[in-house]
Design a protein around this motif. Structure first.
Motif, PDB file in Angstrom:
ATOM      1  N   PRO A  58       0.828  -1.217   0.000  1.00 13.65           N
ATOM      2  CA  PRO A  58       0.000   0.000   0.000  1.00 13.65           C
ATOM      3  C   PRO A  58       0.856   1.258   0.000  1.00 13.65           C
ATOM      4  N   LEU A  59       0.259   2.349  -0.472  1.00 12.55           N
ATOM      5  CA  LEU A  59       0.907   3.659  -0.433  1.00 12.55           C
ATOM      6  C   LEU A  59       0.488   4.406   0.833  1.00 12.55           C
ATOM      7  N   PRO A  60       1.355   5.293   1.326  1.00 13.25           N
ATOM      8  CA  PRO A  60       0.940   6.144   2.441  1.00 13.25           C
ATOM      9  C   PRO A  60      -0.316   6.939   2.081  1.00 13.25           C
ATOM     10  N   GLU A  61      -1.147   7.183   3.083  1.00 11.51           N
ATOM     11  CA  GLU A  61      -2.464   7.772   2.847  1.00 11.51           C
ATOM     12  C   GLU A  61      -2.384   9.142   2.171  1.00 11.51           C
ATOM     13  N   ASP A  62      -1.444   9.995   2.607  1.00 13.32           N
ATOM     14  CA  ASP A  62      -1.391  11.335   2.023  1.00 13.32           C
ATOM     15  C   ASP A  62      -0.992  11.290   0.555  1.00 13.32           C
ATOM     16  N   ILE A  63      -0.033  10.413   0.223  1.00 14.61           N
ATOM     17  CA  ILE A  63       0.380  10.267  -1.176  1.00 14.61           C
ATOM     18  C   ILE A  63      -0.766   9.723  -2.020  1.00 14.61           C
ATOM     19  N   GLN A  64      -1.472   8.706  -1.500  1.00 17.71           N
ATOM     20  CA  GLN A  64      -2.592   8.124  -2.235  1.00 17.71           C
ATOM     21  C   GLN A  64      -3.698   9.150  -2.453  1.00 17.71           C
ATOM     22  N   SER A  65      -3.911  10.031  -1.482  1.00 17.42           N
ATOM     23  CA  SER A  65      -4.958  11.052  -1.617  1.00 17.42           C
ATOM     24  C   SER A  65      -4.650  12.008  -2.763  1.00 17.42           C
ATOM     25  N   TYR A  66      -3.399  12.424  -2.858  1.00 22.27           N
ATOM     26  CA  TYR A  66      -3.026  13.325  -3.952  1.00 22.27           C
ATOM     27  C   TYR A  66      -3.118  12.616  -5.303  1.00 22.27           C
ATOM     28  N   ILE A  67      -2.719  11.347  -5.348  1.00 18.03           N
ATOM     29  CA  ILE A  67      -2.811  10.594  -6.605  1.00 18.03           C
ATOM     30  C   ILE A  67      -4.273  10.458  -7.028  1.00 18.03           C
ATOM     31  N   SER A  68      -5.129  10.078  -6.082  1.00 21.07           N
ATOM     32  CA  SER A  68      -6.548   9.891  -6.399  1.00 21.07           C
ATOM     33  C   SER A  68      -7.196  11.184  -6.871  1.00 21.07           C
ATOM     34  N   SER A  69      -6.682  12.317  -6.378  1.00 19.03           N
ATOM     35  CA  SER A  69      -7.234  13.616  -6.769  1.00 19.03           C
ATOM     36  C   SER A  69      -6.612  14.161  -8.048  1.00 19.03           C
ATOM     37  N   GLY A  70      -5.568  13.480  -8.548  1.00 20.81           N
ATOM     38  CA  GLY A  70      -4.946  13.911  -9.794  1.00 20.81           C
ATOM     39  C   GLY A  70      -3.858  14.944  -9.634  1.00 20.81           C
ATOM     40  N   TYR A  71      -3.382  15.145  -8.419  1.00 17.33           N
ATOM     41  CA  TYR A  71      -2.306  16.113  -8.186  1.00 17.33           C
ATOM     42  C   TYR A  71      -0.979  15.362  -8.093  1.00 17.33           C
ATOM     43  N   TYR A  72      -0.468  14.981  -9.251  1.00 18.30           N
ATOM     44  CA  TYR A  72       0.695  14.097  -9.298  1.00 18.30           C
ATOM     45  C   TYR A  72       1.971  14.795  -8.841  1.00 18.30           C
ATOM     46  N   ASP A  73       2.128  16.077  -9.166  1.00 18.44           N
ATOM     47  CA  ASP A  73       3.336  16.791  -8.765  1.00 18.44           C
ATOM     48  C   ASP A  73       3.473  16.808  -7.242  1.00 18.44           C
ATOM     49  N   ARG A  74       2.356  17.026  -6.561  1.00 20.19           N
ATOM     50  CA  ARG A  74       2.401  17.044  -5.098  1.00 20.19           C
ATOM     51  C   ARG A  74       2.696  15.649  -4.552  1.00 20.19           C
ATOM     52  N   ALA A  75       2.138  14.627  -5.194  1.00 21.27           N
ATOM     53  CA  ALA A  75       2.418  13.248  -4.769  1.00 21.27           C
ATOM     54  C   ALA A  75       3.895  12.933  -4.943  1.00 21.27           C
ATOM     55  N   ILE A  76       4.477  13.343  -6.071  1.00 18.15           N
ATOM     56  CA  ILE A  76       5.900  13.088  -6.323  1.00 18.15           C
ATOM     57  C   ILE A  76       6.761  13.804  -5.286  1.00 18.15           C
ATOM     58  N   SER A  77       6.376  15.017  -4.908  1.00 13.78           N
ATOM     59  CA  SER A  77       7.125  15.756  -3.898  1.00 13.78           C
ATOM     60  C   SER A  77       7.111  15.018  -2.562  1.00 13.78           C
ATOM     61  N   LEU A  78       5.960  14.472  -2.192  1.00 15.85           N
ATOM     62  CA  LEU A  78       5.870  13.709  -0.952  1.00 15.85           C
ATOM     63  C   LEU A  78       6.678  12.411  -1.043  1.00 15.85           C
ATOM     64  N   ILE A  79       6.656  11.770  -2.216  1.00 15.12           N
ATOM     65  CA  ILE A  79       7.452  10.555  -2.406  1.00 15.12           C
ATOM     66  C   ILE A  79       8.930  10.862  -2.218  1.00 15.12           C
ATOM     67  N   ASP A  80       9.408  11.939  -2.817  1.00 17.53           N
ATOM     68  CA  ASP A  80      10.819  12.310  -2.676  1.00 17.53           C
ATOM     69  C   ASP A  80      11.166  12.549  -1.204  1.00 17.53           C
ATOM     70  N   SER A  81      10.255  13.174  -0.483  1.00 15.98           N
ATOM     71  CA  SER A  81      10.492  13.440   0.937  1.00 15.98           C
ATOM     72  C   SER A  81      10.592  12.146   1.728  1.00 15.98           C
ATOM     73  N   ARG A  82       9.692  11.197   1.445  1.00 15.67           N
ATOM     74  CA  ARG A  82       9.733   9.913   2.151  1.00 15.67           C
ATOM     75  C   ARG A  82      11.011   9.143   1.823  1.00 15.67           C
ATOM     76  N   LEU A  83      11.398   9.164   0.564  1.00 14.56           N
ATOM     77  CA  LEU A  83      12.596   8.425   0.160  1.00 14.56           C
ATOM     78  C   LEU A  83      13.850   9.008   0.801  1.00 14.56           C
ATOM     79  N   SER A  84      13.883  10.311   0.979  1.00 19.24           N
ATOM     80  CA  SER A  84      15.072  10.945   1.553  1.00 19.24           C
ATOM     81  C   SER A  84      15.168  10.735   3.059  1.00 19.24           C
ATOM     82  N   SER A  85      14.030  10.438   3.698  1.00 19.30           N
ATOM     83  CA  SER A  85      14.025  10.287   5.153  1.00 19.30           C
ATOM     84  C   SER A  85      14.225   8.845   5.602  1.00 19.30           C
ATOM     85  N   GLY A  86      14.252   7.917   4.646  1.00 20.34           N
ATOM     86  CA  GLY A  86      14.455   6.518   4.989  1.00 20.34           C
ATOM     87  C   GLY A  86      13.138   5.801   5.236  1.00 20.34           C
TER      88      GLY A  86
END
Length: 469
Positions: free
Chosen positions: A13-41
């Motif tokens: 599963p994806l984290p809830e906040d990322i999934q919410s942005y994807i479901s709403s069609g805001y991909y740039d914001r989802a990608i930004s959150l993904i980058d943040s998660r990846l950088s934090s471990g």
């Protein structure tokens, strides 16, 4: 571990906040959150899921380029009288795919192809030649089927050149290029395979029974060049009419395919993440379809009947972009040849029937192109075939004879390159594959970076095809 080994993590599963942005069609914001998660471990499975999801979000918008005015204009380019009410009715019926990007509805780039391929009235209004071509192909298949029934077998000799070329915009001079091109296996119905010539010296050629057979090239080019392979083979179909009364017994007549692959393996019966999953929904659907049936052949027939009469054909976005493919197909009741085949395979496995993937080309005297179908195993017959999309096409045309044939049988116009879903390529591709699950048209990477399907062209050329006595 390459990124292709992480494909199984798409079932996480994806984290809830990322999934919410994807479901709403805001991909740039989802990608930004993904980058943040990846950088934090994060844990390995979640990291793999996020890395793959980022790739999906980067490429997915290109599959949905049309606004509503553009989509309507595309249809009216050939059907000037097409109304907004007709468009809305088709969209409501699920026949026009769309998603939202930053609050705007966008339509799938192949939606009109789906309409002309599956709605004869729209095809006729758009281009009468399309309707005539479809009717001619259907008549040719039915004629071929009746020849197979009458003679008991039919063989064609087929000679093809297949290749790919990187688009100039993505070619990088002086960098190492790795290319995989699918070639025929020695797997029923393909036999007498010969690799005739290639554009470059092959780096490797898989064995004749490799699960995903390819010829691979490693080259460092200064000027962009096409890679191609030329091969010939025989495609032989022997008519199968398995008797349900014998199903489940060890002694009896075997199918033609059983000679090559007499016994299923564990890989033909279980789950394979991320797609072949025995989800609660699919388990429930299998139970509804099968009911109280205990005969394995009839179980498979029930599944075939359900898919060919309930699932509508539809062109799909890249499989990498789809969630659990069999569940997607069953819930939305639509899919192309591979999506339908994977639903059949998964439902058969849930029902205790070994089943597996088969794919390559459909190569007739009139046309040639990628195609997927399925195999299932029933004692004592061995491996039998099911072509779900061809069966569904026959159902839509009201041709029960043709629909019934594609349960247990194929036509002789096949090139078999793959006999496993998600089979690895050799040599290993370091970059993400254009299609991580199948290989019908080829794969390409430059200096370890995989090219997406829109970054190279592929082609198939029929050099010769003729029946063999």
């Amino acid at each position: 571990m390459t990124i292709n080994d992480k494909i199984k993590y798409l079932s996480a599963p994806l984290p809830e906040d990322i999934q919410s942005y994807i479901s709403s069609g805001y991909y740039d914001r989802a990608i930004s959150l993904i980058d943040s998660r990846l950088s934090s471990g994060c844990p390995e499975a979640l990291r793999g899921r996020l890395e793959l999801e980022k790739v999906r979000l980067i490429h997915l918008p290109a599959d949905f380029p049309y606004t509503y005015p553009q989509a309507l204009a595309l249809i009216r380019n050939t059907i000037p009288t097409f109304t907004e009410e007709e468009f809305q009715a088709l969209e409501t019926a699920g026949r026009i795919d769309f998603l939202f990007l930053n609050g705007e509805k966008r339509y799938f780039h192949r939606f009109f192809e789906t309409l002309t391929a599956t709605h004869p009235d729209i095809a006729l209004r758009s281009n009468p030649a399309l309707a005539e071509e479809s009717a001619r192909k259907a008549a040719f298949r039915l004629k071929t089927i009746r020849q197979i029934k009458e003679k008991g077998a039919l063989r064609y000799h087929i000679h093809i050149r297949a290749g790919l070329e990187i688009q100039d915009a993505f070619f990088v001079p002086g960098k190492e290029i790795l290319v995989h091109l699918p070639v025929p296996k020695e797997e029923y119905p393909s036999s007498n395979v010969r690799i005739l010539r290639t554009s470059h010296n092959p780096f490797s050629l898989d064995t004749a029974h490799s699960p995903a057979r390819t010829v691979a090239f490693r080259e460092t080019l200064i000027k962009n060049e096409a890679f191609w392979v030329e091969y010939e083979y025989d495609s032989t179909i022997r008519y199968q009419q398995p008797d349900p009364a014998l199903a489940g017994h060890e002694d009896g007549p075997q199918s033609a395919a059983a000679v090559v692959s007499p016994v299923p393996s564990d890989s033909d019966t279980g789950e394979v993440l991320p797609h072949i999953r025995f989800t609660p929904f699919l388990r429930s659907l299998a139970a509804d379809i099968i009911g109280g049936e205990t005969n394995p052949l009839e179980k498979a027939r029930n599944i075939y009947d359900y898919i060919t009469t309930h699932i509508k054909y539809s062109f799909m976005k890249e499989y990498f972009m789809l969630p659990c493919i069999p569940e997607y197909c069953a819930v939305n009741q639509k899919g192309d040849c591979g999506v339908q085949a994977l639903l059949f395979i998964t439902l058969c496995r849930i029902a205790g029937i070994p089943a597996r993937w088969q794919s390559g080309l459909s190569a007739t005297p009139e046309s040639i192109g990628p195609h997927d179908w399925a195999q299932f195993y029933v004692e004592p017959f061995g491996w039998l075939h099911a072509d779900l999309s061809f069966g569904g096409s026959a159902f839509r045309a009201g041709d029960e004879e043709r629909r019934a044939f594609y349960f247990c049988n194929l036509d002789p116009f096949r090139m078999v390159a793959n006999t496993a879903f998600q089979a690895p390529l050799r040599p290993v591709k370091q970059g993400l594959r254009a299609d991580p699950y199948d290989n019908q048209v080829g794969e390409c990477e430059i200096d370890g970076t995989g090219l997406y399907g829109t970054q190279f062209h592929y082609y198939h050329k029929m050099i010769d095809i003729h029946p063999v006595p």
